[in-house]
Design a protein around this motif. Structure first.
Motif, short mmCIF file in Angstrom:
data_model
loop_
_atom_site.label_atom_id
_atom_site.label_comp_id
_atom_site.label_asym_id
_atom_site.label_seq_id
_atom_site.Cartn_x
_atom_site.Cartn_y
_atom_site.Cartn_z
N ARG A 27 0.84 -1.19 0.00
CA ARG A 27 0.00 0.00 0.00
C ARG A 27 0.88 1.25 0.00
O ARG A 27 1.85 1.34 0.71
N GLN A 30 -0.88 7.43 1.95
CA GLN A 30 -1.98 8.27 1.53
C GLN A 30 -2.13 9.39 2.54
O GLN A 30 -2.27 9.12 3.75
N THR A 127 -16.26 -0.57 -4.49
CA THR A 127 -15.57 0.69 -4.27
C THR A 127 -16.40 1.54 -3.33
O THR A 127 -17.62 1.67 -3.52
N SER A 148 -11.65 7.56 -2.35
CA SER A 148 -12.37 6.33 -2.74
C SER A 148 -11.39 5.18 -2.67
O SER A 148 -10.20 5.34 -2.94
N GLN A 149 -11.92 4.03 -2.30
CA GLN A 149 -11.07 2.85 -2.24
C GLN A 149 -11.91 1.61 -2.49
O GLN A 149 -13.03 1.50 -2.02
N ARG A 150 -11.31 0.68 -3.20
CA ARG A 150 -11.92 -0.61 -3.44
C ARG A 150 -11.37 -1.58 -2.39
O ARG A 150 -10.19 -1.60 -2.10
#
Length: 155
Positions: A27, A30, A127, A148-150
């Motif tokens: 990852r 962020q 998502t 946004s994240q899946r």
């Protein structure tokens, strides 16, 4: 440049207390920057947490349970490391068809870190749009953090 590298390293080391090292390698960092403040966030499947950490913080480990970790740092000067600050965080999570639910954050204070964690159920490969209102304590500022994240059912 050196200060930014140290900042990233410090954050990754702090998060490693909650998350297994292999997850962090997969990852990217962020964050959103608001002047002197940085809001760092990461979303994962809770099964990535080590059993000991999940137990210590009362988090169920599950392939269908999402996990968010938020931290707020004050970085008034590029010559020093950012300092963790406490904050009030409200958030919502919404799927693509508009079903929305409130996120309930739990504050975790450690020696050199403050985290806010929330968990939520998710559908495979869905998502989600996450919206956070972040208000650092001692400040009259509010930061609108959206991403946004899946999420995937992972082991």
């Amino acid at each position: 440049m050196k200060t930014r590298w140290i900042t990233c390293l410090t954050l990754l080391l702090s998060l490693s207390a909650l998350i297994s090292p292999t997850v962090l390698a997969d990852r990217g960092e962020q964050k959103k920057v608001f002047g002197d403040y940085e809001v760092h966030y990461i979303g994962l499947t809770s099964s990535f947490l080590s059993p000991d950490v999940a137990s210590a913080y009362g988090i169920e480990r599950s392939r269908k349970l999402g996990f968010l970790s938020i931290s707020v740092l004050n970085n008034p000067n590029d010559d020093v490391l950012p300092l963790p600050v406490t904050a009030t965080i409200h958030g919502t999570i919404k799927n693509l068809i508009g079903q929305e639910s409130e996120l309930e954050f739990k504050e975790i204070k450690e020696t050199n870190a403050v985290y806010y964690i929330a968990t939520f159920r998710f559908d495979e490969e869905e998502t989600y749009r996450i919206r956070l209102d972040v208000a650092p304590d001692g400040s009259d500022k509010h930061f609108d953090v959206r991403f946004s994240q899946r999420f995937y059912e992972e082991d």
